[in-house]
Structure formats: C-alpha cells, structure tokens
Design an enzyme around this catalytic site. Structure first.
Site, mmCIF file in Angstrom:
data_model
loop_
_atom_site.group_PDB
_atom_site.id
_atom_site.type_symbol
_atom_site.label_atom_id
_atom_site.label_comp_id
_atom_site.label_asym_id
_atom_site.label_seq_id
_atom_site.Cartn_x
_atom_site.Cartn_y
_atom_site.Cartn_z
ATOM 1 N N ASP A 1 -7.968 -4.606 8.592
ATOM 2 C CA ASP A 1 -7.403 -3.413 7.953
ATOM 3 C C ASP A 1 -7.241 -3.537 6.449
ATOM 4 O O ASP A 1 -6.462 -2.813 5.845
ATOM 5 C CB ASP A 1 -6.051 -3.080 8.589
ATOM 6 C CG ASP A 1 -5.053 -4.231 8.486
ATOM 7 O OD1 ASP A 1 -5.396 -5.283 7.913
ATOM 8 O OD2 ASP A 1 -3.929 -4.069 8.991
ATOM 9 N N ALA B 1 3.292 -9.053 16.684
ATOM 10 C CA ALA B 1 4.246 -7.944 16.612
ATOM 11 C C ALA B 1 3.722 -6.639 17.191
ATOM 12 O O ALA B 1 4.489 -5.826 17.702
ATOM 13 C CB ALA B 1 4.667 -7.729 15.152
ATOM 14 N N GLU C 1 0.814 -1.201 0.000
ATOM 15 C CA GLU C 1 0.000 0.000 0.000
ATOM 16 C C GLU C 1 0.858 1.267 0.000
ATOM 17 O O GLU C 1 1.968 1.272 0.539
ATOM 18 C CB GLU C 1 -0.892 0.026 1.249
ATOM 19 C CG GLU C 1 -1.834 -1.158 1.335
ATOM 20 C CD GLU C 1 -2.485 -1.289 2.694
ATOM 21 O OE1 GLU C 1 -3.594 -1.869 2.757
ATOM 22 O OE2 GLU C 1 -1.889 -0.836 3.697
#
Length: 384
Positions: free
Chosen positions: A230, A139, A56
C-alpha cells in the site's frame, strides 16, 4: 460545535451493532458511494515518507460533503509498544466549509478495509469459496477473518505469520469471537497455508518489496486479496502472478494503485479494471471458474468518506445525546475574530446540520445561552 467520536464511542457503537453486522453495513455504504463514482472529486493520497514510515492525507468530496483522513504507517512501531497504523478523520459541509464530525479512524480503518475486501470478493471470488488462507496475522487479520466468514461463508481459515505469537493472538481472538462453523488451521509456511485455499488474503506490514506469494503457489480459480502492498516500494506478490494469462486484476482507483499497489511493479500499460466498473456491471470481475482474480487493494479515500458518513449517522441514531467539541469558534459577530478571542464574544446559537444520508441541510435548535470560550456543554448528557 462539532460532533466528536472518540475511541471509546466507536467501541460502544461496535458493541451495540456487532462487528460482523457493522462491517456488512459499511460494505453496503461503500458500494452505494462507489456507484456514485462520477460525483466524487478523486486524487491519489498525499504522502510524506521517511526512512521508518509514512504519513498520509486522503481527501475526497461528492460536492455536498468533504472528508479527509490522516493516517500513518510505521511497521517498526510495535517494537516500542506503539501501533503500526493510527488515523483520524473529518467530515465537512461543502456549502459552508464547516466541519461536521471529528472522528477516530484507527479502529474504523481496519473495519472499512475488511468491508472493502469482502465487498470485492463477493464479486470476484467463486461463489462456492469456503477456504481462505490468511497470510499476515497482525492488527488487520481479525477484521478480515470476521468479514469473510460473515459475508462470504468462509468455513476454514488457514493461518500463517513469521511471528508465531501473532498467529496465536489471532487464533485466540477468533475463538473468543465465537464464529460459528469456522475451522482454524495453524500452518508452518505460506505455501502450506495457500495449498487448497479458494481465497488468499495477504496483509503483511513490512515496508519492502516482498515475495509473500510466488507463482508456483497459485492455482486456477483462486481469488487473491492483496491488502498489504500500500505504498511505493511495498508489495507482496511476485510480478509473474500478475502476468498470468488467466489473471484479472481489479483496483480501487487506478492512478493511486499505479503508484503504490502491486501494479507499481508493472509496465505503465498493464491492463487493470477499476472496481467501480465491476460494481456497476460495466465490466466483469471473473470470466470463468478457472480465472485467477486479484484485488489490488491499497485503501482509497472514498471508503473513508463512506465510513465517516456511516459513523456520523450511526452515532446520532444510537445516542440520547451527541458528544461535541468546540473546534470552531461561534462568534456573536463573525467579522470580529479578535474580539471573540480576547473578549469572549462567543454565541451559542442554533446551528445548521447536514443529513448525511440525503445531503439536506437541517436547522438545529438553540443549544443554550451564551457562555465562555471554553469547552461547551453538549446537548443533553454526554455518553462517555
């Protein structure tokens, strides 16, 4: 010459500032920029999808400074010893188009995501919230835990991940971080972790429409920090959670969240509120202690703009010298690009810089005599 912040420099800045303080200051920077919402050129990010992930570009500008972030998301990377997410970004001067900063954003993306989560929760969660469930212990999880412990006073953290090794990793790192007064509880299921939680943070990585939270898990008054959904086809909440009559959904930027947030599951007219309206008191984040609040967080370019602006300022404040790279040619004759390439017609002149906190142009001192077209020596000693 362009300021450069690499991985090692971000580690130095974070060590000197402290992770919790860095996140809190960044949250203030993000809020300050969100309060200038109307000044920004906004658009959903540009995404190129593949069967295994997404790459992206996330641009925005306030008319004085421009930024973009390159970021990927490849959940299967960890099986090959690679990161799921990597990122870098650029901050530029709109007046000249020249880049001011090239920076790593892999660590910084995790920091700004945690800052945004905590900023939203400060407005949306009940003030007495002290227990948080953290579903997905990969993470991003340490950053979320530190942010909520420091900024909201979370004192009990209930952990669950389908990968037990991830939970053990998170527990080990949090113990090493020495978060005072934090009780860590390892849970066997999502339902076990959610039971009794004031705040539920979901930050899973699988690229699919998942049902991490289901309606029977949700209790009145909960705040849900939905981070993992997302991209198109990737969600974490059962749609009936969003449809609850006592639910209030807050988003970062509605056009983008309609494409890739939890609300991609909902009809086009489904009602949401943008965080900008909450931060400027144009809308309420919570009507009562019994209301269920949901922050549908997908990550928006404005937060990366804030992070790059903050990094640029912090880097210059905390350095005897700033590392620079020769990313843009500095020509003796700006009309003779070919001559600069083949004849070494490069100049080392004073350059304009931007005061990113105020948007003012400042003329810099000359950085040395003319030299070759190779890597130029920075002003003073480079900090490694």
């Amino acid at each position: 010459m362009v300021d450069y912040i690499g991985v090692e420099r971000v580690q130095q800045l974070l060590t000197r500032t402290g992770t919790a303080r860095f996140i809190e200051t960044l949250a203030h920077e993000i809020e300050s920029d969100y309060r200038r919402w109307s000044e920004f050129d906004k658009s959903p990010r540009h995404a190129i999808h593949s069967p295994v992930g997404v790459i992206e570009l996330m641009p925005t500008s306030d008319g004085r400074l421009y930024s973009f972030k390159y970021v990927n998301g490849h959940p299967k990377n960890t099986a090959e010893g690679l990161l799921t997410v990597t990122a870098f970004g650029v901050l530029s001067d709109v007046q000249s188009g020249y880049p001011l900063l090239l920076s790593e954003l892999t660590f910084t993306t995790a920091l700004r995501t945690a800052a945004m989560s905590a900023l939203a929760a400060l407005r949306m969660a009940r003030p007495a919230s002290r227990v948080m469930a953290l579903i997905g212990n990969g993470a991003q999880s340490e950053f979320q835990a530190i942010a909520f412990h420091h900024m909201l006073g979370i004192r009990e953290l209930r952990l669950f991940d389908t990968d037990v090794a991830a939970t053990l990793k998170l527990e080990r790192n949090l113990l090493r971080a020495g978060l005072q007064g934090l009780k860590i509880v390892r849970c066997r299921t999502t339902a076990d972790a959610v039971n009794g939680a004031d705040i539920v943070t979901t930050v899973t990585a699988d690229k699919k429409n998942a049902l991490i939270l289901t309606p029977e898990m949700i209790r009145p008054g909960m705040h849900i920090n939905a981070v993992g959904g997302d991209c198109p086809g990737k969600t974490e909440l059962h749609p009936d959670i969003l449809r609850r009559p006592d639910a209030r959904v807050i988003v970062e930027y509605e056009p983008q969240c309609r494409i890739e947030g939890e609300i991609q599951q909902m009809e086009p007219g489904f009602r949401v509120t943008e965080l900008f309206d909450v931060l400027t008191s144009k809308a309420s984040a919570r009507a009562s202690d019994d209301e269920v609040t949901i922050f549908d967080s997908v990550g928006f370019a404005l937060t990366d703009f804030s992070a790059l602006r903050y990094l640029h300022r912090l880097n210059r404040e905390q350095a005897m010298a700033v590392e620079e790279i020769d990313l843009v040619p500095d020509l003796q004759d700006p009309k003779d690009l070919f001559g600069g390439l083949v004849d070494g017609g490069m100049a080392r002149r004073g350059r304009d810089s931007i005061d990113v906190s105020a948007g003012r142009r400042q003329h810099g001192a000359a950085s040395g005599a003319s030299g070759s077209a190779g890597v130029a020596a920075p002003v003073g000693k480079v900090e490694s």
